[in-house]
Scaffold this active site. Structure first.
Site, mmCIF file in Angstrom:
data_model
loop_
_atom_site.group_PDB
_atom_site.id
_atom_site.type_symbol
_atom_site.label_atom_id
_atom_site.label_comp_id
_atom_site.label_asym_id
_atom_site.label_seq_id
_atom_site.Cartn_x
_atom_site.Cartn_y
_atom_site.Cartn_z
ATOM 1 N N GLU A 258 0.075 -11.318 7.617
ATOM 2 C CA GLU A 258 -0.852 -10.281 7.107
ATOM 3 C C GLU A 258 -2.028 -10.236 8.484
ATOM 4 O O GLU A 258 -2.447 -11.117 8.937
ATOM 5 C CB GLU A 258 -1.750 -10.992 5.810
ATOM 6 C CG GLU A 258 -2.843 -10.411 5.441
ATOM 7 C CD GLU A 258 -3.593 -10.839 4.235
ATOM 8 O OE1 GLU A 258 -4.323 -10.111 3.301
ATOM 9 O OE2 GLU A 258 -3.513 -11.881 4.176
ATOM 10 N N LYS B 273 -2.683 -2.987 0.341
ATOM 11 C CA LYS B 273 -2.740 -4.262 -0.571
ATOM 12 C C LYS B 273 -3.242 -3.904 -1.878
ATOM 13 O O LYS B 273 -4.318 -3.149 -2.058
ATOM 14 C CB LYS B 273 -3.670 -5.344 0.085
ATOM 15 C CG LYS B 273 -3.561 -6.638 -0.700
ATOM 16 C CD LYS B 273 -4.265 -7.409 0.175
ATOM 17 C CE LYS B 273 -4.153 -9.131 -0.092
ATOM 18 N NZ LYS B 273 -5.172 -9.975 0.469
ATOM 19 N N CYS C 101 0.107 -11.133 0.631
ATOM 20 C CA CYS C 101 -0.749 -12.359 0.173
ATOM 21 C C CYS C 101 -1.150 -12.547 -1.298
ATOM 22 O O CYS C 101 -0.321 -12.862 -1.947
ATOM 23 C CB CYS C 101 -1.885 -12.273 1.211
ATOM 24 S SG CYS C 101 -2.586 -14.076 1.367
#
Length: 268
Positions: A43, A109, A143
């Protein structure tokens, strides 16, 4: 369908230094010792997990994306990882799935890490990205998405096949929460009957938060194929189509799962 060779790069990152990180990953990709097809980076691989997008964000024409295009073409690989992007006045933690021919897919995300104030700086996404290569369907995430199983839930499509075969999380996941990282990666592989890949960074970031890596590759039964702690590493492995198909054939529980559709923030 054919097997798929993937490479996971676990690395330290230069804090908020795009040029240094691009040079470092350029060298690491050059040092991959065997032919591979998909290379996964962590990331925010060009900056570290920074809350200063005003200073660091690039456009889709910026140096990091251009480097991804060049490297994917040069090595004839698919290259993926997330970075800080500015688009239409908003900042995004965006994963890019870059093909050798310069075309790409993107995933913004979905779940922003409120504990670190990510939601105060970045705009969340609301669409999944399931990429395809050699008949494999790959669900790409970032994540904190790992903590939300509904977003990742596999399902049987009208043609009778699962929605995806590989579940990926690129991350900057701190050591202090490594038990959750390890446990949830295995759980996602088991419950979605897929390979699960988690690619994390190592070392201290600019906030002196330590990352132990634990980059992992988990098979559809939840067995750990690979897990690396603390040290930088480059790991290449061939995902086996026959193994995945046999697991799904012998234990066909996905067809018994609950059916639902995610529409933006609503679960229907």
């Amino acid at each position: 369908m054919a097997d798929l060779k993937v490479t996971l790069i676990q690395s330290q990152l230069y804090w908020e230094d795009i040029a240094a990180n691009l040079q470092m990953f350029d060298e690491k990709i050059n040092n991959i010792g065997e032919r591979t097809e998909v290379v996964f980076l962590p990331e925010m691989f060009s900056t570290g997990f920074s809350m200063q997008p005003e200073k660091l964000a690039e456009t889709m024409d910026g140096s990091a994306v251009q480097w991804m295009k060049k490297k994917a073409a040069e090595k004839n690989i698919i290259l993926t990882g997330s970075l800080i992007i500015e688009e239409n006045g908003q900042y995004l933690n965006r994963l890019i799935w870059m093909l050798p021919n310069g075309t790409y897919g993107t995933y913004d995300k979905r779940h922003l890490f409120g504990y670190a104030g990510e939601h105060e700086h970045y705009q969340p996404g609301n669409k999944r990205l399931i990429a395809q290569v050699k008949g494999w369907k790959i669900n790409l995430n970032i994540c904190y998405d790992l903590r939300f199983p509904v977003w990742a839930r596999n399902s049987i499509q009208p043609d009778g096949s699962p929605a995806y075969d590989v579940l990926v999380y690129v991350a900057n996941w701190p050591e202090r929460r490594t038990t959750a990282w390890q446990t949830l990666l295995q759980a996602r592989a088991i419950e979605n009957q897929c390979y699960a890949i988690g690619v994390n960074r190592v070392g201290n970031d600019g906030n002196n938060i330590y990352h132990s890596g634990e980059t992992s590759l988990i098979d559809p039964m939840g067995e750990i194929i690979y897990r690396k702690s603390h040290d930088e590493d480059i790991f290449t492995y061939t995902l086996q189509r026959e193994h995945l198909d046999n697991v799904r054939k012998n234990i066909p529980f996905l067809k018994d799962a609950d059916h639902f559709t995610i529409l933006s923030n609503e679960l229907v």
